[in-house]
Scaffold this active site. Structure first.
Site: not given
Length: 293
Positions: A194, A240
Site C-alpha cells: 500500500s 500510506h
C-alpha cells in the site's frame, strides 16, 4: 576532398564516391550532396542518403520520454514484474503457513520479513523495510493492492520509463516503512504494498500539476483511498502517508530537473530523499536503544 558542384538530378553528373574514391558515381546524397556508390546508397523517402547522414538522422529521431530515458518496447514490464513478485511472496507464505492459505501471516517466512519497529531496532533487521512491502495479510489484501498497481502502474511507467518507475516504487515503499518505523507503535507489525501504491498516487499528482492537468479528475480516487485508510481498522495510515509523500518528492525530483543536467539533478533529488529516510531511521533507532552515541 573536393566534390563536384553538379546536382544528382543532372543526368550528366559523374563523380567519385566519397567513401570509395576508386568508384564512379552519378548519385549524390540528398542531404549532404556528396557522391555515393551503390554500396553506400541508403534508401530514403526521396532518393538516397549516405551512411553518415542515415546514422545522424536515426540519432536525432531516437524517441525519448519527457523526463529522461528511452521509450520502452514493452510498457508496463516493471509493473508486471512487481505484481509477480507480490503474488509469488503470497504463495510462498501461504504454502508455508501452518494455519493454511487464509492465514499466511503465521508463516515463518512472513514473520521473518514483516515490519515490526521493535524487532527491527533490536536486531538491526533493516531488510524488513523492503521485505514487508511484498507481504500481504491474506488474499483480499493482496488482490486490492494488485488491482491498484495494475491500474496505476502501466500509465506512470510509460511516463517515467522502466528504471525511474522502479526507483519511484521502491523508494515510496521504503518511505512508508520508514514512516511506520519512525512514528508508529513500536510493537505493531505492518506489511503490504500500500505504501508504494500511495507513492504512485503522489507521483501522479505531481505529474498532473507539471502538465497543467485538472486535478479534480484524480481527487475522488485519492479521497476514497484516504477515507478507507482512516476508517477501515488495521490499516497503516502512517505507511500510506509516508509512501504518498515520498512518491511525491521523488516525482518532483524527476519532473522538475532541468533538461541540460537532468540525470544529475534527478539522482541528487532521489539521494536527498534517501538521506532524509536514513536520518529518521537513525533517530528512531537511537530512541529505541538500538544505536547509542
Amino acid at each position: 576532398m573536393n566534390y563536384p558542384e553538379q546536382q544528382s538530378t543532372d543526368s550528366s553528373f559523374t563523380g567519385r564516391c566519397y567513401r570509395h574514391p576508386g568508384r564512379e558515381s552519378n548519385v549524390s546524397c540528398i542531404r549532404c550532396d556528396r557522391p555515393i556508390c551503390p554500396d553506400c546508397q541508403r534508401s530514403a523517402p526521396v532518393g538516397f542518403q549516405c551512411p553518415e547522414c542515415t546514422r545522424s538522422r536515426n540519432v536525432a529521431r531516437r524517441p525519448t520520454l519527457p523526463y529522461g530515458g528511452k521509450i520502452a518496447q514493452h510498457a508496463g514490464l516493471v509493473t508486471i514484474v512487481l505484481g509477480v513478485l507480490n503474488i509469488v511472496m503470497y504463495v510462498i507464505t501461504a504454502a508455508t503457513s501452518p494455519s493454511g492459505i487464509h492465514h499466511n501471516a503465521s508463516s515463518r517466512f512472513f514473520i521473518r520479513l514483516v515490519l515490526s519497529p521493535t524487532i527491527v531496532a533490536q536486531g538491526n533487521e533493516y531488510w524488513r523495510f523492503i521485505g514487508s512491502a511484498f507481504l500481504h495479510y491474506g488474499f483480499i489484501h493482496l488482490a486490492v493492492n494488485m488491482i491498484s498497481l495494475a491500474v496505476l502502474g502501466p500509465a506512470i511507467e510509460r511516463v517515467f520509463g522502466h528504471v525511474r518507475f522502479a526507483v519511484l516504487y521502491v523508494t515510496a515503499a521504503l518511505g512508508g516503512a520508514v514512516a511506520v518505523y519512525a512514528f508508529g507503535d513500536p510493537i505493531t507489525a505492518t506489511a503490504g504494498a500500500s505504501a508504494a501504491i500511495f507513492g504512485l498516487f503522489g507521483a501522479l499528482v505531481v505529474v498532473y500539476r507539471k502538465l497543467g492537468l485538472d486535478l479534480r479528475a484524480l481527487l475522488p480516487t485519492i479521497l476514497i483511498n484516504v477515507y478507507i485508510t482512516l476508517r477501515v481498522p488495521d490499516i497503516s495510515w502512517l505507511g500510506h502517508i509516508g509512501g504518498f509523500v515520498t512518491g511525491a518528492l521523488v516525482a518532483v525530483a524527476l519532473v522538475y530537473a532541468p533538461r541540460n543536467k537532468r540525470a544529475l539533478y534527478q539522482v541528487g533529488g532521489v539521494a536527498a530523499v534517501f538521506v532524509i529516510m536514513v536520518g529518521l531511521t537513525v533517530w528512531r533507532s537511537t530512541s529505541l536503544g538500538a544505536i547509542s552515541f
